[in-house]
Each structure stands twice: as structure tokens, then as C-alpha cells.
Design an enzyme around this catalytic site. Sequence first.
Site, PDB file in Angstrom:
ATOM      1  N   ARG A  50       0.938  -1.295   0.028  1.00 43.55           N
ATOM      2  CA  ARG A  50      -0.023   0.044  -0.041  1.00 43.55           C
ATOM      3  C   ARG A  50       0.825   1.254   0.042  1.00 43.55           C
ATOM      4  NH1 ARG A  50      -5.319  -0.049   2.720  1.00 43.55           N
ATOM      5  NH2 ARG A  50      -4.498   1.830   3.853  1.00 43.55           N
ATOM      6  N   ARG A  61       1.602  12.953 -10.074  1.00 46.16           N
ATOM      7  CA  ARG A  61       1.189  14.426  -9.893  1.00 46.16           C
ATOM      8  C   ARG A  61       2.619  15.087 -10.158  1.00 46.16           C
ATOM      9  NH1 ARG A  61      -3.214  14.132 -10.715  1.00 46.16           N
ATOM     10  NH2 ARG A  61      -4.978  14.346  -9.119  1.00 46.16           N
ATOM     11  N   HIS A  64       2.892  15.428 -13.906  1.00 45.93           N
ATOM     12  CA  HIS A  64       2.057  16.323 -14.354  1.00 45.93           C
ATOM     13  C   HIS A  64       2.688  17.602 -14.240  1.00 45.93           C
ATOM     14  CE1 HIS A  64      -1.827  13.658 -13.501  1.00 45.93           C
ATOM     15  NE2 HIS A  64      -1.300  13.534 -14.727  1.00 45.93           N
ATOM     16  N   SER A  92       7.682   0.871   8.067  1.00 46.60           N
ATOM     17  CA  SER A  92       8.684   0.111   9.107  1.00 46.60           C
ATOM     18  C   SER A  92      10.294   0.521   8.938  1.00 46.60           C
ATOM     19  CB  SER A  92       8.631  -1.493   8.797  1.00 46.60           C
ATOM     20  OG  SER A  92       9.004  -1.623   7.447  1.00 46.60           O
ATOM     21  N   SER A 152      -1.922   1.780   7.748  1.00 45.92           N
ATOM     22  CA  SER A 152      -3.029   2.498   6.913  1.00 45.92           C
ATOM     23  C   SER A 152      -2.609   4.043   7.272  1.00 45.92           C
ATOM     24  CB  SER A 152      -4.519   2.254   7.598  1.00 45.92           C
ATOM     25  OG  SER A 152      -4.583   1.075   7.262  1.00 45.92           O
ATOM     26  N   GLU A 155       0.365   5.286   5.441  1.00 46.11           N
ATOM     27  CA  GLU A 155       0.288   4.999   3.949  1.00 46.11           C
ATOM     28  C   GLU A 155      -0.762   6.280   3.473  1.00 46.11           C
ATOM     29  OE1 GLU A 155      -1.365   1.117   4.429  1.00 46.11           O
ATOM     30  OE2 GLU A 155       0.575   0.475   5.036  1.00 46.11           O
ATOM     31  N   ASP A 163       1.142  14.980  -1.780  1.00 43.56           N
ATOM     32  CA  ASP A 163       0.236  15.914  -2.568  1.00 43.56           C
ATOM     33  C   ASP A 163       0.296  17.361  -2.056  1.00 43.56           C
ATOM     34  OD1 ASP A 163      -1.092  14.431  -4.388  1.00 43.56           O
ATOM     35  OD2 ASP A 163      -2.953  14.170  -3.129  1.00 43.56           O
TER      36      ASP A 163
HETATM   37  O1  LIG Z   1       0.853  -3.046   2.087  1.00 45.82           O
HETATM   38  C1  LIG Z   1       1.589  -2.622   3.420  1.00 45.82           C
HETATM   39  C2  LIG Z   1       0.508  -3.386   4.477  1.00 45.82           C
HETATM   40  O2  LIG Z   1      -0.663  -3.576   4.286  1.00 45.82           O
HETATM   41  C3  LIG Z   1       0.881  -2.438   5.799  1.00 45.82           C
HETATM   42  O3  LIG Z   1      -0.409  -1.775   5.932  1.00 45.82           O
HETATM   43  C4  LIG Z   1       2.819  -1.885   3.470  1.00 45.82           C
HETATM   44  O4  LIG Z   1       2.633  -0.789   2.821  1.00 45.82           O
HETATM   45  C5  LIG Z   1       3.836  -3.036   2.919  1.00 45.82           C
HETATM   46  O5  LIG Z   1       3.895  -4.145   3.603  1.00 45.82           O
HETATM   47  C6  LIG Z   1       5.222  -2.354   2.704  1.00 45.82           C
HETATM   48  O6  LIG Z   1       5.574  -2.021   4.306  1.00 45.82           O
HETATM   49  P1  LIG Z   1       6.726  -0.840   4.730  1.00 45.82           P
HETATM   50  O7  LIG Z   1       7.641  -0.857   3.944  1.00 45.82           O
HETATM   51  O8  LIG Z   1       6.716  -0.897   6.031  1.00 45.82           O
HETATM   52  O9  LIG Z   1       5.676   0.557   4.403  1.00 45.82           O
END
Ligand SMILES: O=C([C@H](O)CO)[C@H](O)[C@H](O)COP(=O)(O)O
Length: 188
Positions: A50, A61, A64, A92, A152, A155, A163
Site C-alpha cells: 500500500r 502528480r 503532471h 517500517s 494505514s 500510507e 500531494d
Molecule cells: O501494504 C502494506 C501493509 O498493508 C501494511 O499496512 C505495506 O505498505 C507494505 O507491507 C510495505 O511495508 P512498509 O515498507 O513497512 O511500508
Amino acid sequence: MEQVNTTIDNLKKILIENEEISTLLNPESLSLLENHIKQAKCIFFVGAGRTGLALKMAAMRFMHLGFEVHVVGETTTPAILENDLLIVGSGSGTTSTLVLATEKAKKQNATVIAITADEHSKIATLSDQIIAIKAAVKTDFGISASEQYAGSLFEQSVLLILDAVFMTLWQKSGLTKENLWPKHANLE
Ligand SMILES: O=C([C@H](O)CO)[C@H](O)[C@H](O)COP(=O)(O)O
């Protein structure tokens, strides 16, 4: 999970958590990021899961706005070189493919900026500069910076912060929405 809220209440919680993140950001690190974006020959984005999706949305963006942008892992992405910038996003700061990408970019003398929730992580340590987001990491079970599941909040913040960076650079560019529009995909 003891408590069940309405979806609207949960949405409000999510917005409040994101608002809180904005108050905890270091403005100087964001100005440095803006400068690095402006100076880079090419800007590469890399993230997994994510986080990677959020970075892909942000990358569009900057394209763009006229920057040369590549997303690591796409078949058309070229080699990273000196004077390029790698923006690596990892809540992480330990995701192994991203540690490798960071190490490889540093070997090429590219600049690396890490966006992470753990400023002491491997990726943060390897990078030239970090944008520290005070959000939970995905394994932050129990007492946590966020009530949301896993990474979440991190992300969401990655997309919102980038943005906001885009908006700052756009405002400084003096370009209008109409000026940017020809760069929008026309084969979709
Ligand atoms: O997709 C992910 C997972 O759902 C956690 O919410 C993370 O973005 C993915 O595992 C990558 O992890 P990180 O490098 O720690 O952002």
C-alpha cells in the site's frame, strides 16, 4: 476489537489522525525535499504494498508538473544515476527489497530521501535525509499511534504529504490547471 463505531465516526477518527500527523512534521525536512525534487535530474519512487501504491499516486502528480519521474519496478524504468533522487517510502523502514534499492541508489551516488515512521530504521540510516511521519508501523500492535489497522495511517500520510509538496511546487511554478492538463494521460 471491542468498540464498533459508525463508518462516519471512523472516517472522522481517520481525518483527526491525519490532522495530528500534519502538526508533528518537521517543516525543514519538507523544504529540503522540495529543493531536492526541483534539483534532481530524474525522480525515482519506490515502495512496497500500500505504501508503494500511495507513492505511485504521488509520482503521477510530479509528472503532471513536468518532472521526469519513474516508478521502480515498471518495465520502462531506467537506471538510477548520480544527480537523480530516490524517494523511498517505508513505514517500517525495514522492507528488504527497499533496503536493497536504497543501498543500490547510494552506490550510484544518487540522493535518497526516506519517508518512514521509524527514524532509526535501516532505510532511515542509509538515506541522506528522512521525512519522519509519526504514524504507527504495520506491526505496531497494542498501544499505538493509530487506531487504524496496520500501516494505514502511514500510507494515507504518504499520499497526503506528497500531494501537499506537489501543491507547494505547483503554486511556486505559477502554472495553471490548464497548463498542466496536456500532461494528463490521453490513452485511458
Ligand atoms: O501494504 C502494506 C501493509 O498493508 C501494511 O499496512 C505495506 O505498505 C507494505 O507491507 C510495505 O511495508 P512498509 O515498507 O513497512 O511500508
